[in-house]
Design a protein around this motif. Sequence first.
Motif, PDB file in Angstrom:
ATOM      1  N   ILE A 194      -9.571  -4.294   3.417  1.00  0.00           N
ATOM      2  CA  ILE A 194     -10.327  -5.412   3.994  1.00  0.00           C
ATOM      3  C   ILE A 194     -11.032  -6.197   2.892  1.00  0.00           C
ATOM      4  O   ILE A 194     -11.060  -7.428   2.894  1.00  0.00           O
ATOM      5  CB  ILE A 194     -11.358  -4.895   5.021  1.00  0.00           C
ATOM      6  N   PRO A 221      -5.334  -2.486  12.252  1.00  0.00           N
ATOM      7  CA  PRO A 221      -5.972  -3.804  12.126  1.00  0.00           C
ATOM      8  C   PRO A 221      -6.136  -4.251  10.673  1.00  0.00           C
ATOM      9  O   PRO A 221      -6.034  -5.440  10.385  1.00  0.00           O
ATOM     10  CB  PRO A 221      -7.335  -3.620  12.803  1.00  0.00           C
ATOM     11  N   CYS A 222      -6.379  -3.296   9.780  1.00  0.00           N
ATOM     12  CA  CYS A 222      -6.519  -3.654   8.364  1.00  0.00           C
ATOM     13  C   CYS A 222      -5.245  -4.306   7.848  1.00  0.00           C
ATOM     14  O   CYS A 222      -5.276  -5.314   7.149  1.00  0.00           O
ATOM     15  CB  CYS A 222      -6.822  -2.421   7.513  1.00  0.00           C
ATOM     16  N   LEU A 261      -4.819  -7.766   9.222  1.00  0.00           N
ATOM     17  CA  LEU A 261      -5.700  -8.689   8.501  1.00  0.00           C
ATOM     18  C   LEU A 261      -5.087  -9.084   7.158  1.00  0.00           C
ATOM     19  O   LEU A 261      -5.151 -10.236   6.740  1.00  0.00           O
ATOM     20  CB  LEU A 261      -7.074  -8.055   8.273  1.00  0.00           C
ATOM     21  N   TRP A 262      -4.517  -8.101   6.499  1.00  0.00           N
ATOM     22  CA  TRP A 262      -3.871  -8.366   5.213  1.00  0.00           C
ATOM     23  C   TRP A 262      -2.779  -9.423   5.361  1.00  0.00           C
ATOM     24  O   TRP A 262      -2.674 -10.354   4.573  1.00  0.00           O
ATOM     25  CB  TRP A 262      -3.315  -7.064   4.645  1.00  0.00           C
ATOM     26  N   VAL A 278      -8.596  -8.442   1.390  1.00  0.00           N
ATOM     27  CA  VAL A 278      -8.304  -9.573   2.277  1.00  0.00           C
ATOM     28  C   VAL A 278      -9.381 -10.646   2.109  1.00  0.00           C
ATOM     29  O   VAL A 278      -9.081 -11.834   1.991  1.00  0.00           O
ATOM     30  CB  VAL A 278      -8.237  -9.115   3.747  1.00  0.00           C
TER      31      VAL A 278
END
Lengths: 291, 275, 262
Positions: free
Chosen positions: B178, B258-259, B262-263, B181
């Motif tokens: 994260i 989710p990580c 997001l990436w 990101v």
Amino acid sequence: MRFEVAVMRFSDFSAADVTRPHPNPQNNLAFFRLRFLTGLQYRAAALAGVATQFAWGFMEIKVFLAFHRTNPAAFPMTLGQLSSYLWLQQAFLAFFMAWLMEGELFDCIGGGGVAYELCRPINLYDMWFARSAATRLSAGLLRCFPILIVAAFLPEPYRMHAPADPVTALLFLLTMVLGLLVTVAVCMIVYMLTFFTISPLGLRLLFSMAAEFFQGAVIPLPFFPRPIQAVMELSPFAAMQNVPLRVYSGNLAGHALLRAVALQLFWIFALVMLGKWLNALAIKKTTVQGG
Amino acid sequence: MNSKNDMNTPSRHKVSALRLYGHYLSIHLRSVMQYKASFLMTAFGQFLVSFNMFLGIYFMFDRFGSVEGFSYSEVLLCFSVMLTEYSLGECIARGFDTFDGMVRRGEFDRVLTRPRHEILQVLGHKIELSRFGKLAQAIVMFAYGVTHSGVTWNAGRMLTVFLMLLGGTALFCGIFLIYAVLCFYTLEGLEFMNILTDGAREYGKYPISIYGKRMMQFCTFIIPYALVQYYPLLYLIGRSDNFLYGLLPLLALLFLIPCYLLWKVGVRHYRSTGS
Amino acid sequence: MIVMKNICKTYKVAKRNAGFKEAARSFFRREYENVQALDHISFTVQDGETVGYIGPNGAGKSTTIKILSGILTPDSGECLVDGRTPWKNRIDHVAQIGVVFGQRSQLWWDVPVIDSFELLRDIYSVPHAAYRDNLDELTELLDLGELLRTPARQLSLGQRMRCELAASLLHSPKILFLDEPTIGLDAVSKIAVREFIVKRNQTHNTTVLLTTHDMQDIEAITKRIILIGKGRLLLDGSLEDIRRGGEDIDKTVAELYRSYEI
């Protein structure tokens, strides 16, 4: 141990350094102003820094509160004193944290750029000392106010209290300045030793750890057993944040306070002398070996 | 045209990700061998780095005896497991942790011009071997914590410790991801992410329950630290007989999903702004 | 074949002004402005062509290279490189191209160059036999011999650029993008780099697109010139087209920049 945070904040600083022209040693005020300006431009960094330190302070207090709930009789300070201590520690992190050193100086020593510095008609030690002090002062002043203001309005037991009387406040400021000078003098020793070592990072790690532990950044010195605390208080590191942060809340007063200030003065003198001596040795080594 | 060298046939065998990672690792190994003494010094420094934390715990318990019903040996186990998870995560995902530099220096552009997954390349780009010094320290603490915890070890509890390490390492990797990101969007002010990484390691040394109910909720539902720390710890030290508590770290693995998404979004943003 | 059709790209850039007051103000509010990096750029490059892509700083040269090499996605427009859209299926696309950024190294600093090459072999999954042939050929043409066993940090800029070129060609790409490949090089190295690019183009029919500020690069390497300024394509022609303005090509280009007010 918060070395990781250190590295982050540290890279923060080198980012700000990019835009900075070379300091004019004759005019440290202009240099300081420039530092402050660059600092201001990194507004997000400053805001995030404040938020981060705020969170750290909050968590730190929560830990001590848990121990207090478990065994209040064993608590060596009042909760108010502790909260003040921890908030001041966060607010003035840049003043006292030994790991906050200047990457450029290490690069300069390692990369041989120091040869240029030696060509200038000024004292290397004095210039670097002023520079380190300016960096810490500007970084600290930029960050302290938001933390202090918010901390003053928190509910008990998190709230930070005002000093008991004006004399305490003055003594706090005095020991704060002395503590800052001790910190810079300690870091100067590390810079100077870098001339003689192959690994500034390893050296820095060891110094930072010792400084953090002995100056009461892991846990405040009153939480150590008496005999150990007595020995720790003699170290130069204890002359850094340990003194002003405890003076502020009245945890350190009277005879013990006088002794602490005397120790601060002694360590400034001794460390500057040692640093200058190492500086002379380092210059001799550099000129003989040609870098 | 030289046909001998023309081997751009799509059917050619692809070097496996694991082998490529091994190749990256060997490059890093050869790099540090250029500066052996310096490397050993730094690794040694890293080895000592978390020692202050241990001393802090030691002296606090020396004074107070226990904290909120947890004994010294129980906290020691908690601390050492958390430290090991963090160190493992850092060894693996150091490339994400230092990703701001990669973006700043434009090195991510180079990553995008190569025919391998970006994550594999970023991980391989930065493997800081001196961090293994820190991992070694964590393992020493782990051995000390496990043997002094007073836990009667059975198969279920051993499995739980293993799952804690697995889930916790994944969790830290996810948070480093994260952080990376966010580097796509801004390079300033990412310091606050330290709260989630260094903060978790620092304050995760004590069972999360001592920080109060709201912190427990945050660490259960938002960033699932409690799933790899508090609940399985209760099972380990016999405070709870519910074996499900021991399996909860597996749930923390889901955090990686989710990580990763997001990436994907971050990379797309980077490729549309180029900065 | 490279086809660019009406490619547009806009950046948002934060304004940052000098002075204490400005710094204090931007602390609270930051202003942005849009910069049109590419404004309806269209051109076609045939297989085996060498094209010089020139223009003043900030004209959009690097943006074009980044779009063609799959790093950037444009706002609008079409682009096909050998039938592939660079920003879709990135991995398939970049496996077939080579990119050299003159200002940035792709070699690992502390290990011998050959180690970097072997890593690239694995990244591009080049079969061992083909890798060996390629390496032999590149070593000979670029005179890498001794350099291969030297750590990159000990190489001079010229030596390093020769290694960078080799690194970008180990997987035999059909298209080579060069972003300022001769920047900062001494005269001898510049000539070596130019000669190599010409030769590579002749022997492998490699398509070459290079950006540069050095007009001698253009004279030595390319037959065709594309001039852009402020994101717009100003001229697409041959070296002769530019020469018409006079023998001194630097002067002519400067004249051109002036006439387009860029």
